[in-house]
Design a protein around this motif. Structure first.
Motif, PDB file in Angstrom:
ATOM      1  N   VAL A  13       0.814  -1.213   0.000  1.00 21.38           N
ATOM      2  CA  VAL A  13       0.000   0.000   0.000  1.00 21.38           C
ATOM      3  C   VAL A  13       0.850   1.266   0.000  1.00 21.38           C
ATOM      4  N   PHE A  14       1.978   1.244   0.740  1.00 20.09           N
ATOM      5  CA  PHE A  14       2.754   2.471   0.921  1.00 20.09           C
ATOM      6  C   PHE A  14       4.109   2.454   0.210  1.00 20.09           C
ATOM      7  N   GLY A  15       4.469   1.332  -0.381  1.00 23.67           N
ATOM      8  CA  GLY A  15       5.813   1.204  -0.937  1.00 23.67           C
ATOM      9  C   GLY A  15       6.092   2.039  -2.162  1.00 23.67           C
ATOM     10  N   HIS A  16       5.077   2.596  -2.788  1.00 25.05           N
ATOM     11  CA  HIS A  16       5.283   3.354  -4.023  1.00 25.05           C
ATOM     12  C   HIS A  16       5.131   4.849  -3.817  1.00 25.05           C
ATOM     13  N   ILE A  17       5.149   5.318  -2.562  1.00 29.65           N
ATOM     14  CA  ILE A  17       4.997   6.751  -2.286  1.00 29.65           C
ATOM     15  C   ILE A  17       6.364   7.417  -2.285  1.00 29.65           C
ATOM     16  N   SER A  18       6.543   8.367  -3.126  1.00 23.82           N
ATOM     17  CA  SER A  18       7.831   9.029  -3.293  1.00 23.82           C
ATOM     18  C   SER A  18       8.270   9.711  -1.989  1.00 23.82           C
ATOM     19  N   ARG A  19       9.525   9.477  -1.581  1.00 19.16           N
ATOM     20  CA  ARG A  19      10.184  10.124  -0.450  1.00 19.16           C
ATOM     21  C   ARG A  19       9.593   9.745   0.905  1.00 19.16           C
ATOM     22  N   LEU A  20       8.700   8.745   0.953  1.00 14.76           N
ATOM     23  CA  LEU A  20       8.052   8.441   2.224  1.00 14.76           C
ATOM     24  C   LEU A  20       9.059   7.998   3.277  1.00 14.76           C
ATOM     25  N   ASP A  21       9.985   7.081   2.923  1.00 20.37           N
ATOM     26  CA  ASP A  21      10.947   6.590   3.915  1.00 20.37           C
ATOM     27  C   ASP A  21      11.811   7.727   4.449  1.00 20.37           C
ATOM     28  N   ARG A  41      -4.974  -3.995  -6.245  1.00 16.24           N
ATOM     29  CA  ARG A  41      -4.352  -4.477  -5.010  1.00 16.24           C
ATOM     30  C   ARG A  41      -2.830  -4.515  -5.082  1.00 16.24           C
ATOM     31  N   ARG A  42      -2.287  -4.433  -6.269  1.00 20.00           N
ATOM     32  CA  ARG A  42      -0.825  -4.367  -6.436  1.00 20.00           C
ATOM     33  C   ARG A  42      -0.109  -5.459  -5.642  1.00 20.00           C
ATOM     34  N   GLY A  43      -0.614  -6.691  -5.777  1.00 12.94           N
ATOM     35  CA  GLY A  43       0.056  -7.808  -5.127  1.00 12.94           C
ATOM     36  C   GLY A  43      -0.403  -8.082  -3.713  1.00 12.94           C
ATOM     37  N   LEU A  44      -1.393  -7.348  -3.199  1.00 12.50           N
ATOM     38  CA  LEU A  44      -1.867  -7.585  -1.833  1.00 12.50           C
ATOM     39  C   LEU A  44      -2.294  -9.028  -1.619  1.00 12.50           C
ATOM     40  N   MET A  45      -2.837  -9.663  -2.656  1.00 10.24           N
ATOM     41  CA  MET A  45      -3.384 -11.004  -2.485  1.00 10.24           C
ATOM     42  C   MET A  45      -2.476 -12.093  -3.036  1.00 10.24           C
ATOM     43  N   LYS A  46      -1.219 -11.779  -3.285  1.00 10.81           N
ATOM     44  CA  LYS A  46      -0.337 -12.830  -3.777  1.00 10.81           C
ATOM     45  C   LYS A  46      -0.238 -13.977  -2.776  1.00 10.81           C
ATOM     46  N   ILE A  47      -0.248 -13.615  -1.477  1.00 14.81           N
ATOM     47  CA  ILE A  47      -0.340 -14.615  -0.419  1.00 14.81           C
ATOM     48  C   ILE A  47      -1.488 -14.180   0.475  1.00 14.81           C
ATOM     49  N   GLN A 105      -3.284   7.111  -5.619  1.00 11.72           N
ATOM     50  CA  GLN A 105      -2.827   6.199  -4.579  1.00 11.72           C
ATOM     51  C   GLN A 105      -3.846   6.068  -3.453  1.00 11.72           C
ATOM     52  N   LEU A 106      -4.656   7.111  -3.269  1.00 11.30           N
ATOM     53  CA  LEU A 106      -5.720   7.054  -2.268  1.00 11.30           C
ATOM     54  C   LEU A 106      -6.937   6.284  -2.759  1.00 11.30           C
ATOM     55  N   GLY A 107      -6.989   6.002  -4.063  1.00 11.85           N
ATOM     56  CA  GLY A 107      -8.092   5.205  -4.593  1.00 11.85           C
ATOM     57  C   GLY A 107      -9.038   5.925  -5.515  1.00 11.85           C
ATOM     58  N   LEU A 108      -8.848   7.241  -5.722  1.00 11.73           N
ATOM     59  CA  LEU A 108      -9.734   7.946  -6.651  1.00 11.73           C
ATOM     60  C   LEU A 108      -9.453   7.496  -8.084  1.00 11.73           C
ATOM     61  N   ASP A 109     -10.484   7.489  -8.893  1.00 11.28           N
ATOM     62  CA  ASP A 109     -10.393   6.982 -10.261  1.00 11.28           C
ATOM     63  C   ASP A 109      -9.704   8.016 -11.153  1.00 11.28           C
ATOM     64  N   PRO A 110      -8.491   7.723 -11.656  1.00  8.24           N
ATOM     65  CA  PRO A 110      -7.773   8.709 -12.474  1.00  8.24           C
ATOM     66  C   PRO A 110      -8.345   8.864 -13.876  1.00  8.24           C
ATOM     67  N   THR A 111      -9.243   7.955 -14.287  1.00  4.38           N
ATOM     68  CA  THR A 111      -9.796   8.059 -15.641  1.00  4.38           C
ATOM     69  C   THR A 111     -10.944   9.052 -15.710  1.00  4.38           C
ATOM     70  N   ILE A 112     -11.475   9.448 -14.558  1.00  2.00           N
ATOM     71  CA  ILE A 112     -12.475  10.524 -14.521  1.00  2.00           C
ATOM     72  C   ILE A 112     -11.714  11.808 -14.225  1.00  2.00           C
ATOM     73  N   GLN A 113     -11.522  12.618 -15.245  1.00  2.70           N
ATOM     74  CA  GLN A 113     -10.646  13.773 -15.149  1.00  2.70           C
ATOM     75  C   GLN A 113     -11.451  15.071 -15.048  1.00  2.70           C
ATOM     76  N   HIS A 114     -10.738  16.160 -14.680  1.00  2.00           N
ATOM     77  CA  HIS A 114     -11.368  17.462 -14.486  1.00  2.00           C
ATOM     78  C   HIS A 114     -10.587  18.522 -15.246  1.00  2.00           C
ATOM     79  N   SER A 115     -11.320  19.420 -15.911  1.00  2.00           N
ATOM     80  CA  SER A 115     -10.675  20.518 -16.630  1.00  2.00           C
ATOM     81  C   SER A 115     -11.716  21.598 -16.909  1.00  2.00           C
ATOM     82  N   ASP A 116     -11.354  22.833 -16.594  1.00  2.00           N
ATOM     83  CA  ASP A 116     -12.233  23.979 -16.866  1.00  2.00           C
ATOM     84  C   ASP A 116     -13.640  23.775 -16.324  1.00  2.00           C
ATOM     85  N   GLY A 117     -13.719  23.224 -15.138  1.00  2.00           N
ATOM     86  CA  GLY A 117     -15.019  23.037 -14.505  1.00  2.00           C
ATOM     87  C   GLY A 117     -15.818  21.871 -15.048  1.00  2.00           C
TER      88      GLY A 117
END
Length: 966
Positions: A198-206, A512-518, A400-412
């Motif tokens: 869940v958190f391993g792909h957040i830039s500069r987190l460590d 899930r990015r591998g959450l269910m591999k095990i 990363q929080l789960g919002l759908d990136p395919t629904i985009q916003h521009s000029d209202g």
């Protein structure tokens, strides 16, 4: 005496008789306290004699309803028709209600139950009773050939979730029960490497987490002491104290990140006593992470902070003071309720959350395949992990929080992009039509939209849903139906599999990015004493970021790709592991769902927005036509509900949408999907009992749709009525089948009038006629009949004609029944004064001619003409057509010339009516054509007074009334 077959013996052995019969025995003994073995035969004879009083009839009904609830009754097949034995028992109930059953036939069966005979003896007696009471079959015409249907063992079973409620008040207890059933099969905790996934792909987190944690241990702050924990942690762990502590701590964390975006725009939500806006029902949440409020100044100069809403919640949270509650079901359910509200209020692929029970923290992930959790850890013993987690929530971007990136916003504007005919199209979303409030499920969301390159802005419907990977694609079925010319369905425009990060968007590989591999253990399976602590697999040191996961993505990576050409990225494991993962300790599987996008034409409008009962019937007739047309093309819909029947914009027809659960009738195998969701309250009795799905079940569902509407609908834009039928949403499939079976018996159904809204009472005769053709003799069907399509539409059309005739009679009553032949002078009245309502005045009167009764008769013509333009039915707002509204402001000479232009040429007049009459009044066009001929003979104004014009006009109006009555 009947003999049991091997499969019947196996079913009886696997499903012994249940407690409902014990309840009947208790009731019987309380009613007949002297019933010892010596006189049991006599008492049963009294109970089942033809002279039984109503109370004893109730005892018989209780007995048969207890039999209906036995699982074996749904599995053992009838020997009299293509249905379970359940159907035969239902017929016995109908016979008792209609006084056609010789009740003494039932005595041997009751005696066996009261004496607690063997299960096999009781079921043999049931078969004997059915055989003795079977009605003599009537001669029937052999049924038409029809497509074959997949046997029940090849069809996917039904399951239900919180997205299927209809007109339901969401009481917490009832919601919890359904939510548990929705998530329990897929719930896993102690997932190894949860935090890494869940958190391993957040830039500069460590880097930032270590910096902040070091500051917490500085001598000048001393917020955390190794081996002791957080210095200001409230040892009582009371809710208010923990919230204050956490809020203060996170303010420091954000300050020590030097305002790194997006951390600076986040804050702790604390509101256990405050209802959040944006929910259909009042809901609170203890704690979470939310987007920061904007602030505004009031008129008095004070700072005003707007109320928080579910649309602002980024991460959900739940607090408990006792660490033991970390393992309680209620803790997880509270968090699941919050996640469901976030899904309802936002465009989400998944929702993250946490529980903090005392100082024990557990992290959660909810998506369309279910829910999963980390191992719990003590925040006082592992301070760095706590800092990393909380700071991670603050540093995550929207995707990363789960919002759908395919629904985009521009000029209202909100929009999605698709690739159609090798061209990228932007579809602007203008209005949300519906969104199912569900966690694990299809989670269908629909919007009205248009293509920004289309100058006419042709209305479209954009639908997103999460379908089982194994199920046939809805888009392919709608495309095939459209190509085959299927009528009265939503027309195909495009479909794709949603792409995120350049991959097909699915729950197991992409979300899930591998959450269910095990897999971890189920929430309700306790770890063995010898089982190693799953928390040991959580990383204690740094999180190593996956180099393939970048925090920022190019917009092109979030575009969608046509399903027909898209290929799933090959998984690291086998194909089976991609489609589903088996749970350790449980044996059940978590199935993959794929994010699909479908665009259709013809948005239409929902049935509840119909302007009248006539429009409602138009919608049902059109949808039934669409269902039959689909079946003729080899497609069976299987999910008839009020939400899947749409009205055309002008309300003269209806059509079907939502082919998520449809199958091709020539399919020779199951879809492989683990379950099939539908709208339970509209399902046919046989479908609830898992009979092989037939078009007959769908036709029965049309009946239940109209039944449900009549109970709840008060008219367009009116709030639906709460009813005694709301509990149908929460019944088990068996109990709902029993409830419906009792409802359809002739005597019971004839009492339905009191349940209908006043607005729908005119539909009572129609529903009773439908009941007769759908439930012949008050029983469920036992053979397929293609003629049922025409029988149902005939009933509906007849009802529509009657309702239209009553409405037209109301419209014409004033004109047809007025006493027009008053006392008039035989000579024109000499007057130079212009009097009257200008828009209704005769052409000659506008020109200043001496007023005659002929002018008044012409005015009647203009009154009806104006009504047909402005009136759209009882209770509707007056239509305003600009061209005719301007008549009120025209000079009288100019208005006279306009009216001449309207009526003197027949073709022009016909065109005016066709273009401007309301849909509601277009049936009056033939009447207006005839009136024009007598009021303006030869297309000219009258030259001399004609008293016969009275009778000519009333004759035309009477004929129109009779014609419309027919």
């Amino acid at each position: 005496m009947a003999e049991l077959l091997q499969n019947e013996l196996e079913a009886i052995g696997a499903h012994p008789l249940r407690k409902e019969l014990d309840t009947f025995r208790t009731t019987f003994k309380s009613r007949y306290p002297t019933s010892e073995d010596v006189n049991l035969t006599e008492i049963v004879k009294q109970l089942t004699s033809e002279a039984s009083d109503p109370g004893e009839t109730d005892v018989l009904l209780d007995f048969l309803f207890a039999l209906l609830k036995q699982p074996a009754a749904r599995i053992i097949r009838s020997r009299t028709g293509n249905r379970p034995l359940f159907g035969d028992i239902s017929s016995l109930i109908d016979q008792i209600m209609s006084n056609t059953l010789k009740t003494e036939y039932i005595a041997p069966l009751i005696k066996l139950v009261l004496t607690k005979a063997e299960d096999t003896e009781i079921w043999i007696a049931v078969f004997d009773l059915v055989a003795r009471t079977k009605p003599i079959p009537r001669p029937v015409t052999p049924p038409e050939p029809h497509p074959s249907f997949t046997p029940s063992f090849q069809q996917t079973p039904w399951s239900f979730n919180t997205g299927g409620f209809v007109e339901a008040t969401e009481h917490r207890k009832k919601i919890d029960d359904v939510l548990k059933e929705e998530l329990r099969p897929t719930l896993r905790i102690d997932i190894p490497d949860f935090i890494l996934a869940v958190f391993g792909h957040i830039s500069r987190l460590d880097e930032l987490a270590q910096t902040v944690f070091d500051r917490c241990q500085d001598e000048d702050t001393r917020l955390y002491i190794e081996g002791s924990g957080w210095t200001k942690w409230p040892r009582s762990a009371e809710e208010e104290s923990v919230l204050e502590w956490l809020q203060d701590l996170m303010k420091r964390f954000v300050a020590w990140t030097d305002g790194v975006h997006p951390a600076a725009s986040r804050q702790i939500y604390k509101g256990p006593k405050t209802y959040l806006d944006g929910s259909a029902f009042r809901r609170k949440m203890d704690v979470g992470v939310m987007a920061c409020h904007g602030q505004s100044k009031t008129d008095h100069g004070t700072t005003h902070r707007p109320k928080s809403s579910w649309a602002q919640i980024l991460v959900t949270g739940e607090l408990k003071s006792n660490p033991i509650e970390d393992g309680h079901e209620t803790t997880w359910l509270d968090l699941a309720r919050y996640a469901r509200e976030v899904f309802r209020a936002q465009d989400r692929r998944f929702v993250l959350g946490f529980t903090l029970c005392g100082s024990r923290m557990r992290l959660w992930h909810f998506d369309r395949s279910g829910s999963s959790g980390s191992s719990s850890f003590d925040i006082n013993q592992d301070g760095l992990k706590f800092v990393r987690v909380m700071l991670g929530y603050y540093l995550m971007n929207d995707k990363q929080l789960g919002l759908d990136p395919t629904i985009q916003h521009s000029d209202g504007q909100r929009y999605v992009e698709i690739t159609r005919d090798d061209q990228i199209e932007r579809l602007v979303l203008t209005e949300e039509i519906r969104k199912h409030a569900v966690i694990a499920g299809r989670a269908t969301a629909c919007w009205r939209a248009y293509c920004d390159k289309n100058q006419s802005k042709e209305p479209l419907v954009v639908k997103m849903s999460w379908q089982y990977e194994e199920r046939p694609e809805e888009g392919e079925l709608i495309k095939e139906a459209t190509d085959k010319g299927v009528k009265n369905i939503a027309r195909y425009y495009h479909h794709e599999t949603v792409q995120v990060d350049g991959k097909n968007d699915d729950t197991i590989e992409n979300v899930r990015r591998g959450l269910m591999k095990i897999c971890g253990r189920t929430r309700f399976t306790q770890s063995s004493l010898n089982e190693p602590d799953a928390s040991a697999s959580e990383p204690q040191g740094e999180i190593v970021a996956d180099p393939s996961r970048s925090q920022s993505q190019s917009p092109s990576l979030s575009r969608k790709r046509s399903s027909s050409t898209a290929q799933m990225a090959p998984p690291a494991s086998s194909k089976r592991s991609r489609s589903s993962f088996e749970s350790r300790n449980s044996g059940s599987s978590i199935y993959n769902r794929v994010h699909r996008l479908i665009i259709t034409r013809d948005p239409g409008k929902p049935m509840y927005q119909a302007s009248s009962p006539v429009a409602l019937i138009n919608g049902l007739v059109g949808a039934i036509k669409g269902h039959e047309s689909s079946l003729n093309a080899g497609i069976l819909h299987r999910d008839i509900s009020i939400g899947n029947i749409m009205l055309t914009e002008n309300e003269d027809d209806g059509f079907l949408i939502d082919y998520d659960l449809a199958i091709k009738t020539n399919s020779d195998r199951a879809s492989g999907a683990p379950s099939m969701t539908g709208t339970k309250v509209f399902m046919a009795i046989g479908a609830l009992l898992r009979e092989p799905h037939s078009f007959m079940h769908d036709l029965e569902s049309f009946f239940w749709v109209l039944f449900w509407i009549c109970i709840h609908w008060h008219g367009r834009d009116k709030k639906t009525k709460e009813s005694d039928f709301e509990h149908w949403n929460y019944l088990s499939t068996t109990d709902l089948a029993v409830a419906k079976a009792g409802r359809i018996s002739k005597k019971i159904f004839n009492t339905v009038d009191g349940d209908f809204t006043d607005h729908c009472k005119p539909l009572i005769p129609c529903l009773k006629e439908l009941h007769k053709v759908v439930f012949v003799e008050g029983s469920c069907w036992f053979r397929e009949r293609r003629e049922l399509y025409s029988e149902m539409t005939t009933v509906l059309k007849k009802a529509r004609n009657i309702l239209e005739a009553k409405t037209v009679d109301y419209r014409l009553k004033y004109l047809a029944e007025l006493e027009l032949e008053g006392t008039f002078s035989s000579k024109p009245r000499q007057s130079s004064n212009l009097a009257g309502t200008k828009i209704f005045m005769a052409i000659g009167a506008l020109r200043g001619e001496p007023h005659s009764f002929m002018h008044d008769l012409e005015s009647f013509f203009w009154v009806l003409f104006w009504i047909c333009i402005c009136w759209d039915g009882p209770g509707q707002e007056r239509r305003k057509v600009k061209e005719f509204e301007e008549w009120n402001t025209k000079r009288i000479e100019e208005l006279a010339e306009i009216k001449i232009g309207k009526v003197f040429e027949e073709d022009v007049f016909d065109e005016e009516m066709s273009d401007h009459f309301s849909e509601y009044c277009k049936p009056l066009i033939p009447c207006m054509q005839e009136l024009r001929k007598v009021v303006f003979p030869g297309g000219k104004r009258w030259l001399s007074e004609d008293r016969e014009l009275y009778s000519k006009m009333t004759d035309i109006l009477e004929e129109a009334k009779e014609r419309l009555d027919l």
